[in-house]
Design a protein around this motif. Structure first.
Motif: not given
Length: 172
Positions: A88-110
């Motif tokens: 489980k990836i719990q800390d996935a997010y996007f870095m926007i304009n090299n300044q701010i980040t989005t909230c994180s989202f979950d990814i499960s690799i089965i």
């Protein structure tokens, strides 16, 4: 065929967005994560540049993975490196304009399906093919037994001109 996983994210971490976890198979790389980004619930955010960031289940980090930006929508064609570890990836997010980040989202690799052992468990229809082959083999064995019985039942007269002798008993 590329699968699209749609999620919504906000740059304000106190805004609650309920996304289903994105479920991927180990080694899968034909998926695009399509994220609609908002600012405190409003889609009036200018995104010039963004990257994908994540900490994988094995502890390694994916950083600065390129994405496509169209208005406030980010498309991330997942890289094969994201799905090489199961967990489980719990800390996935996007870095926007090299300044701010989005909230994180979950990814499960089965785990992916491994073709170990008998193929019957993994390939549809192979069991019926095996049954057909076994049935055909049984039919042929029965026919061969019938032919042998017929041959044994033949009464073949032995020509008296030919006598069968063991090697060494032949007289000139």
């Amino acid at each position: 065929m590329t699968k699209i996983a749609k999620i919504s994210l906000d740059i304000r971490k106190n805004v609650t967005i309920d996304n289903d976890p994105i479920i991927l198979r180990q080694g899968e790389n034909d998926v695009i994560i399509e994220a609609s980004i908002s600012n405190d619930g409003y889609p009036n955010l200018e995104i010039d540049f963004a990257t994908f960031e994540a900490k994988k289940p094995d502890g390694t980090i994916i950083c600065n993975d390129p994405v496509n930006v169209n208005g406030n929508v980010i498309d991330y064609p997942i890289s094969k490196h994201l799905t090489d570890s199961v967990g489980k990836i719990q800390d996935a997010y996007f870095m926007i304009n090299n300044q701010i980040t989005t909230c994180s989202f979950d990814i499960s690799i089965i785990p992916s399906t491994q073709l170990d052992g008998t193929s019957i468990n993994y390939i549809p229809g192979i069991e019926s093919i095996n049954n057909l082959l076994e049935s055909t083999k049984a039919d042929w064995l029965e026919k061969i037994q019938q032919i042998k019985a017929q041959i044994d039942g033949f009464n073949i007269p032995i020509d008296q001109r030919f006598e069968y002798k063991k090697v060494g008993e032949i007289n000139d």
